[in-house]
Structures are given as structure tokens and as C-alpha cells.
Scaffold this motif. Structure first.
Motif, PDB file in Angstrom:
ATOM      1  N   ALA A 244      32.056  31.284  67.186  1.00 50.54           N
ATOM      2  CA  ALA A 244      31.920  31.170  65.730  1.00 50.54           C
ATOM      3  C   ALA A 244      32.411  32.438  65.035  1.00 50.54           C
ATOM      4  N   ARG A 245      32.168  33.577  65.667  1.00 51.20           N
ATOM      5  CA  ARG A 245      32.497  34.846  65.015  1.00 51.20           C
ATOM      6  C   ARG A 245      33.995  35.041  64.844  1.00 51.20           C
ATOM      7  N   ALA A 246      34.790  34.277  65.602  1.00 48.98           N
ATOM      8  CA  ALA A 246      36.244  34.452  65.513  1.00 48.98           C
ATOM      9  C   ALA A 246      36.851  33.669  64.354  1.00 48.98           C
ATOM     10  N   ALA A 247      36.076  32.807  63.723  1.00 49.85           N
ATOM     11  CA  ALA A 247      36.657  31.972  62.653  1.00 49.85           C
ATOM     12  C   ALA A 247      36.810  32.784  61.366  1.00 49.85           C
ATOM     13  N   ASN A 248      37.740  32.337  60.516  1.00 47.89           N
ATOM     14  CA  ASN A 248      37.978  33.047  59.258  1.00 47.89           C
ATOM     15  C   ASN A 248      37.012  32.637  58.157  1.00 47.89           C
ATOM     16  N   ALA A 249      36.534  31.390  58.214  1.00 45.14           N
ATOM     17  CA  ALA A 249      35.612  30.919  57.167  1.00 45.14           C
ATOM     18  C   ALA A 249      34.755  29.779  57.729  1.00 45.14           C
ATOM     19  N   HIS A 250      33.633  29.533  57.070  1.00 44.82           N
ATOM     20  CA  HIS A 250      32.681  28.517  57.546  1.00 44.82           C
ATOM     21  C   HIS A 250      32.136  27.717  56.372  1.00 44.82           C
ATOM     22  N   PHE A 251      32.014  26.393  56.557  1.00 45.39           N
ATOM     23  CA  PHE A 251      31.259  25.561  55.616  1.00 45.39           C
ATOM     24  C   PHE A 251      30.047  25.020  56.380  1.00 45.39           C
ATOM     25  N   SER A 252      28.935  24.829  55.660  1.00 46.86           N
ATOM     26  CA  SER A 252      27.779  24.217  56.322  1.00 46.86           C
ATOM     27  C   SER A 252      27.272  23.066  55.464  1.00 46.86           C
ATOM     28  N   VAL A 253      26.590  22.092  56.111  1.00 47.25           N
ATOM     29  CA  VAL A 253      26.163  20.908  55.360  1.00 47.25           C
ATOM     30  C   VAL A 253      24.895  21.138  54.528  1.00 47.25           C
ATOM     31  N   THR A 254      24.178  22.228  54.802  1.00 47.93           N
ATOM     32  CA  THR A 254      22.966  22.510  54.006  1.00 47.93           C
ATOM     33  C   THR A 254      22.831  24.018  53.762  1.00 47.93           C
ATOM     34  N   ASN A 255      21.974  24.358  52.803  1.00 46.03           N
ATOM     35  CA  ASN A 255      21.651  25.779  52.584  1.00 46.03           C
ATOM     36  C   ASN A 255      20.901  26.317  53.804  1.00 46.03           C
ATOM     37  N   ALA A 256      20.011  25.460  54.345  1.00 50.70           N
ATOM     38  CA  ALA A 256      19.197  25.896  55.494  1.00 50.70           C
ATOM     39  C   ALA A 256      20.106  26.237  56.680  1.00 50.70           C
ATOM     40  N   MET A 257      21.169  25.452  56.872  1.00 50.43           N
ATOM     41  CA  MET A 257      22.072  25.732  57.994  1.00 50.43           C
ATOM     42  C   MET A 257      22.839  27.033  57.754  1.00 50.43           C
ATOM     43  N   ALA A 258      23.229  27.289  56.505  1.00 47.69           N
ATOM     44  CA  ALA A 258      23.929  28.547  56.195  1.00 47.69           C
ATOM     45  C   ALA A 258      23.013  29.732  56.523  1.00 47.69           C
ATOM     46  N   ARG A 259      21.721  29.571  56.226  1.00 42.11           N
ATOM     47  CA  ARG A 259      20.775  30.653  56.506  1.00 42.11           C
ATOM     48  C   ARG A 259      20.656  30.894  58.012  1.00 42.11           C
ATOM     49  N   VAL A 260      20.564  29.785  58.787  1.00 36.08           N
ATOM     50  CA  VAL A 260      20.442  29.923  60.242  1.00 36.08           C
ATOM     51  C   VAL A 260      21.718  30.550  60.823  1.00 36.08           C
ATOM     52  N   LEU A 261      22.859  30.144  60.298  1.00 38.07           N
ATOM     53  CA  LEU A 261      24.132  30.706  60.786  1.00 38.07           C
ATOM     54  C   LEU A 261      24.172  32.213  60.557  1.00 38.07           C
ATOM     55  N   LYS A 262      23.654  32.632  59.439  1.00 36.14           N
ATOM     56  CA  LYS A 262      23.643  34.068  59.109  1.00 36.14           C
ATOM     57  C   LYS A 262      22.672  34.809  60.040  1.00 36.14           C
ATOM     58  N   GLN A 263      21.459  34.237  60.159  1.00 29.50           N
ATOM     59  CA  GLN A 263      20.425  34.944  60.930  1.00 29.50           C
ATOM     60  C   GLN A 263      20.714  34.951  62.428  1.00 29.50           C
ATOM     61  N   ARG A 264      21.142  33.798  62.967  1.00 26.23           N
ATOM     62  CA  ARG A 264      21.266  33.709  64.427  1.00 26.23           C
ATOM     63  C   ARG A 264      22.663  33.996  64.935  1.00 26.23           C
ATOM     64  N   PHE A 265      23.691  33.625  64.130  1.00 25.31           N
ATOM     65  CA  PHE A 265      25.063  33.782  64.615  1.00 25.31           C
ATOM     66  C   PHE A 265      25.784  34.950  63.937  1.00 25.31           C
ATOM     67  N   GLY A 266      25.173  35.450  62.869  1.00 28.36           N
ATOM     68  CA  GLY A 266      25.801  36.571  62.160  1.00 28.36           C
ATOM     69  C   GLY A 266      27.055  36.175  61.400  1.00 28.36           C
ATOM     70  N   VAL A 267      27.175  34.897  60.971  1.00 29.60           N
ATOM     71  CA  VAL A 267      28.358  34.506  60.194  1.00 29.60           C
ATOM     72  C   VAL A 267      27.935  33.992  58.811  1.00 29.60           C
ATOM     73  N   GLU A 268      28.809  34.203  57.842  1.00 28.23           N
ATOM     74  CA  GLU A 268      28.534  33.769  56.450  1.00 28.23           C
ATOM     75  C   GLU A 268      29.148  32.407  56.231  1.00 28.23           C
ATOM     76  N   ALA A 269      28.334  31.392  55.981  1.00 24.45           N
ATOM     77  CA  ALA A 269      28.887  30.061  55.703  1.00 24.45           C
ATOM     78  C   ALA A 269      28.617  29.713  54.248  1.00 24.45           C
ATOM     79  N   THR A 270      29.544  28.956  53.653  1.00 23.78           N
ATOM     80  CA  THR A 270      29.312  28.469  52.292  1.00 23.78           C
ATOM     81  C   THR A 270      28.779  27.047  52.382  1.00 23.78           C
ATOM     82  N   PRO A 271      27.613  26.771  51.809  1.00 22.12           N
ATOM     83  CA  PRO A 271      27.112  25.384  51.862  1.00 22.12           C
ATOM     84  C   PRO A 271      28.045  24.444  51.098  1.00 22.12           C
ATOM     85  N   LEU A 272      28.387  23.346  51.738  1.00 16.97           N
ATOM     86  CA  LEU A 272      29.201  22.303  51.089  1.00 16.97           C
ATOM     87  C   LEU A 272      28.459  20.995  51.377  1.00 16.97           C
TER      88      LEU A 272
END
Ligand SMILES: Nc1nc2c(ncn2[C@@H]2O[C@H](COP(=O)(O)OP(=O)(O)O[C@H]3O[C@H](CO)[C@@H](O)[C@H](O)[C@@H]3O)[C@@H](O)[C@H]2O)c(=O)[nH]1
Length: 516
Positions: A244-272
Motif C-alpha cells: 500500500a505504501r508504494a501507491a501514489n494515492a488512495h480512495f476509501s469507501v468510508t471515513n472509518a476505513m480512511a482512519r484505519v488506513l492511516k493508523q495501521r498502514f500509515g497511508v492517507e486515503a481520501t474517502p469516496l
């Protein structure tokens, strides 16, 4: 002294054995390997060239295309000279026809003049906006041979690696050699293995920017099969986090998933967030009645549905392990008994239609057959179906109540089916014991949650019983309000903005997506 000749003889034969091993086996292997590696490097896919010509021009459209509103001609005719460097490879390691969100991405990119290479399995019908669109090239993947599609848990450790090898070969070939390099690659996750690793390697070779569209986590789905503590689940989580860390950008299906991605994977996703696409619309009473009389699954009950002596319940599914249909069956058995025993209240009978394709369908069909034989469903009729896209939307629009049994393996994804239901103004009851549920369904406003078969049965009694009409009407009103905000309204400010597309009409404020 006696032994010396023997030792010398052994040394001589040892050396000649080693030398024959080198000349006859090791050297040919080394030469073949280095030839293969050289050939692999020399034939690597070509990189993305911003000057390359991927334009769609007048010659791309036949006379038939010009009459077809989904061919992209309308956009072209309005913007004939428009140049646009948004080219996107969209990769779905699944049945494209059953991946509505990825199809919506494709349709939206094409609708704004972006070029799309869509790669995935072609098992179900595609949306009309994609099928004949000259801005979209569909590249079907060869499905794994039948022997590798066995879902047996015992054979999983043998079959899974073979299937992954097959997928690596076919996806690499499709992304690298059956399509031109594009500026962006948008990949659906899950499945993560091997998709994310191939996408990452391919983007590196082709100088393409990688966007991951997070629908869920691959490791939480694997955990449903193998259990949370299984080493493969832990490895799969580490792999997902690392790639995941190698990607240039991330979308997530929920706000909660964006939060988990940040906390556990260290990546910034934009909720879509998922929103209903244009084909999901409410029907008038007469359109509803016309559909109920025409659709084979409802025709026999159409008169009763018109009069309200039957209520139409709809659920849709991919028949996977994360949706426990026993809950619905148990609730329907209990409801059927309630109808039979009711003396003071009258309850309508139920026609329940479950749509979808997937691995556990046969298992549940036999359960339904047994319950019917045991006369436990006398006041309930259950049918299963796979409908055309248009009829699926009409069925949802004709129903009285939608049911979602999505349990969410991660707790932070959401069922797209509920979004489809809201698009037609259909209120929903659903399994609600997971974090993201409240991002979609508001208790008593557009639906209700339950967490057991008893809970679901109580809701059916309350909503379909003679006293429930007002509550049902109230949540229908709430669902109708959800109709207003559509996929395009959600998509453009996030994804359209990131891809550099231009909106014809007055656009909304763009949402910044972090790009690495
Ligand atoms: N054409 C047609 N489509 C159908 C039918 N029945 C079901 N479908 C399609 O199959 C989907 C149900 O698939 P599921 O796998 O149960 O999940 P989902 O509700 O779509 O949610 C999935 O997508 C989300 C992202 O959009 C994910 O976040 C979620 O985890 C899940 O993968 C429906 O939304 C619909 O698109 C049918 O009869 N006809």
C-alpha cells in the motif's frame, strides 16, 4: 601406503563427477536462466509517454455509435478538439459486471473524455455506459482453469498458490502487453494477492501512477476462511501494508476505513463514498405494477403485491461467507409462524427475492428447499434470481423493503447494495453490528439495523403489521431523500479532480487527495 592409490582414485573420480555436474547440468541452467532474465528485461512493457496518441476522433465512431447515447459520441461532438491526458488502466481481479463501483469509476472517467483500459473477468453483463463506449477498451482476463477454482478448505494450501501463479501470468500479460501504458492505474482492493504487487511492479516499469481504491482489506476476508490468527492472514496483512505504501494515492469507501488506513498502514486515503448511479431511480405506481406483472420472479404474485396482501422483500448478495443468509431464513420462518398464529392483527405474506451470483448459492438453495418441504415457509415465498442491470434496478424500486446481510469482515466497509436501494427510494433493514454502518443508515430515518434473526423478525412484524404503515412510510421518505446525492456528485470532486478531468457544468469544490 596401501590406501593411497584408493584416495587418489577417489579424488580423481570426485573431481570428474563435479566437472560433469557443472558441464551437463549447472552451466545449461545458468545459461538458460540468464537468457530468460535478459529476454524478460528486453521485452519489458514500454513506459508511459505523455506525447503518445490515445486520442478518440471522428473515425472512432461508426454510424451506429453516433446514434448510441452510451458510445461517448455525445461528449466527442461537444468537445471535438479537446485534448486530455487522463488515461487510466482500471484493474479488477474479479467479475467486472459484479463490481459496480469500478464500473462507475470507468463510466465517469469516460464521460469526461478520459481514456480507459478496463482489465478483469468478463462473466456478467457490463453497464451500457461501458459496453459500447469508444473511450473504453475492455481487456478480458482468461479465468483460471476449472481445477484451480475449487473452494475446498483442505485443498486451499495447494490450489491457492497455483491460482495465484496463473493470475500473475495473465494479469502481467494483460497490463503490460495487451494495453498501452497509461498515466494512471486504478486498482480495486481486495483481492490484494497478487493484484497489488503486480500493479506496483507494472506501474514502476511503465512509469504509471498507482491509485488504490480500498473497498475492504484482503487479509480480513482471508481471516473469514482461515481464522484471525492463521500465519497466512498475518503475512497477508504485512504484504497489504507494505505494498500500500508504494501507491501514489488512495480512495476509501468510508471515513472509518480512511482512519484505519492511516493508523495501521500509515497511508492517507481520501474517502469516496458509494452513491447510487443514474440507473437506480424510483418508479411511479403504474411503472411498478407494469414491472411486477412482467418480471418472471414476481408475475405470479403481482396482483397480491399491487393490493398489499403480499409485501416484496429484496436482498442482493455475492453469496459469500461474509453474508449469513441463515439469519434471513430464520427470521422468515419465524415471521411465517407469526402470520399463521396472528388473531388480533393481520400480517401480509412475503415474497422474498434474493438476487446475485456466488459460491454459497447452492448451499442456501438446498436449505430453502428443506424449509419449504417442512412447511416452515407457508406464508413466505423465496425466489433467487440474476437479473439484467435494468431489471435489477426496477426490482429494487418495486420492493417494499430491502435487506442487507453484509457483516463487514473489516468493520469499516459498506454494502453497495444498500446504496443501490436508496437510489430507488427503497428503505433498508440490515445487519448493523459493525463500525461503518452508521455512515450509511440512520436509525429510524432511512432504515433500521438488527443484530440477530429475532431482531430482524421483530422489524418485519413491526413494519409490515397493520400498525407499521406509518413507520414504513417514514423510512421510505428518508430513503427518497438519499436519492438526491448521486455518484457523479461524490466522484468528481475527489477522483475527477485528482485525474485532472474537466467538468462541463459548474463544478463543486475539489477535494484534495494526497498524491505521493
Ligand atoms: N445486474 C445485477 N446485479 C446484481 C444482481 N444481484 C446483485 N447484483 C450486484 O451485486 C452486488 C452485491 O454484491 P456484494 O458482493 O454482495 O456486495 P456489495 O453490496 O456490492 O458491496 C461490495 O462493494 C463495496 C464497494 O462498492 C465494498 O466496500 C464491499 O466490501 C463489497 O465488496 C449488488 O450491489 C449489485 O451490484 C442482479 O440480479 N443483477
Amino acid at each position: 601406503m596401501d590406501e593411497l592409490p584408493l584416495i587418489e582414485g577417489a579424488g580423481h573420480s570426485g573431481r570428474s563427477w563435479l566437472s560433469s555436474l557443472f558441464w551437463t547440468i549447472l552451466l545449461p541452467i545458468a545459461v538458460s536462466l540468464s537468457t530468460l532474465v535478459t529476454a524478460f528485461i528486453l521485452t519489458l512493457p514500454s513506459p508511459y509517454d505523455p506525447q503518445q496518441n490515445l486520442t478518440v476522433d471522428e473515425a472512432s465512431f461508426s454510424e451506429e455509435d453516433k446514434q448510441n447515447k452510451h458510445s461517448g459520441y455525445a461528449y466527442y461532438a461537444k468537445n471535438p478538439g479537446a485534448t486530455n491526458d487522463a488515461s487510466v488502466t482500471v484493474l479488477v481481479l474479479g467479475d467486472i459486471g459484479r463490481s459496480p463501483r469500478m464500473q462507475y469509476h470507468v463510466a465517469s472517467i469516460a464521460a469526461h473524455g478520459g481514456r480507459v483500459s478496463l482489465i478483469g473477468y468478463l462473466e456478467s453483463e457490463l453497464l451500457p455506459e461501458i459496453r459500447n463506449n469508444r473511450f473504453v477498451t475492455v481487456i478480458p482476463l482468461a479465468p483460471p482453469p476449472e481445477a484451480l477454482r475449487n473452494a475446498n478448505k483442505m485443498l486451499f494450501p495447494i490450489i491457492a498458490p497455483l491460482k495465484v501463479l496463473w493470475q500473475i501470468g495473465t494479469v502481467w500479460h494483460a497490463c503490460g502487453y495487451r494495453t498501452k501504458a497509461t498515466k494512471w492505474m486504478l486498482v480495486q482492493n481486495p483481492p490484494s494477492i497478487p493484484t497489488l504487487a503486480i500493479a506496483q511492479a507494472m506501474c514502476f516499469v511503465r512509469h504509471t501512477r498507482l491509485i488504490i481504491d480500498w473497498h475492504n482489506f484482503g487479509y480480513t476476508i482471508l481471516a473469514l476462511k482461515l481464522g484471525n490468527k492463521h500465519p497466512l492472514v498475518r503475512i497477508s496483512e504485512m504484504y497489504e501494508r507494505y505494498v500500500a505504501r508504494a501507491a501514489n494515492a488512495h480512495f476509501s469507501v468510508t471515513n472509518a476505513m480512511a482512519r484505519v488506513l492511516k493508523q495501521r498502514f500509515g497511508v492517507e486515503a481520501t474517502p469516496l463514498h458509494d452513491r447510487p448511479a443514474a440507473q437506480f431511480q424510483p418508479l411511479t405506481q403504474s411503472q411498478r405494477s407494469e414491472f411486477l406483472h412482467r418480471c418472471p420472479e414476481t408475475a405470479h404474485y403481482a396482483k397480491h403485491l399491487d393490493h398489499g396482501s403480499y409485501k416484496l422483500l429484496v436482498s442482493s448478495t455475492s453469496w459469500t461467507a461474509d453474508e449469513d443468509f441463515s439469519i434471513l431464513l430464520d427470521a422468515l420462518v419465524a415471521y411465517s409462524a407469526t402470520v399463521s398464529m396472528a388473531t388480533h392483527h393481520s400480517y401480509p405474506k412475503i415474497l422474498a427475492i434474493i438476487t446475485g451470483k456466488g459460491p454459497l448459492k447452492e448451499y442456501y438453495l438446498s436449505k430453502i428447499a428443506t424449509l419449504t418441504k417442512e412447511k416452515k415457509l407457508v406464508n413466505v415465498k423465496i425466489a433467487t434470481a440474476w437479473l439484467s442491470n435494468e431489471d435489477y434496478a426496477s426490482l429494487l424500486a418495486s420492493a417494499d423493503l430491502g435487506v442487507s446481510l453484509h457483516t463487514s469482515s473489516s468493520g469499516v466497509d459498506l454494502p453497495m447494495k444498500v446504496v443501490d436501494m436508496f437510489g430507488t427510494g427503497l428503505p433498508v433493514v440490515g445487519w448493523s453490528r459493525f463500525e461503518a454502518w452508521k455512515e450509511l443508515v440512520h436509525e429510524g430515518v432511512n432504515g433500521f439495523g438488527f443484530s440477530s434473526a429475532d431482531g430482524l423478525e421483530t422489524l418485519l412484524e413491526e413494519l409490515f403489521g397493520s400498525k407499521g404503515a406509518r413507520t414504513l412510510a417514514a423510512i421510505r421518505k428518508g430513503a427518497m431523500q438519499e436519492c438526491g446525492r448521486r455518484w457523479e456528485d461524490e466522484w468528481f470532486p475527489v477522483a475527477g479532480n485528482l485525474l485532472g478531468l474537466k467538468r462541463d457544468a459548474e463544478g463543486q469544490k475539489p477535494v484534495e487527495t494526497k498524491v505521493l
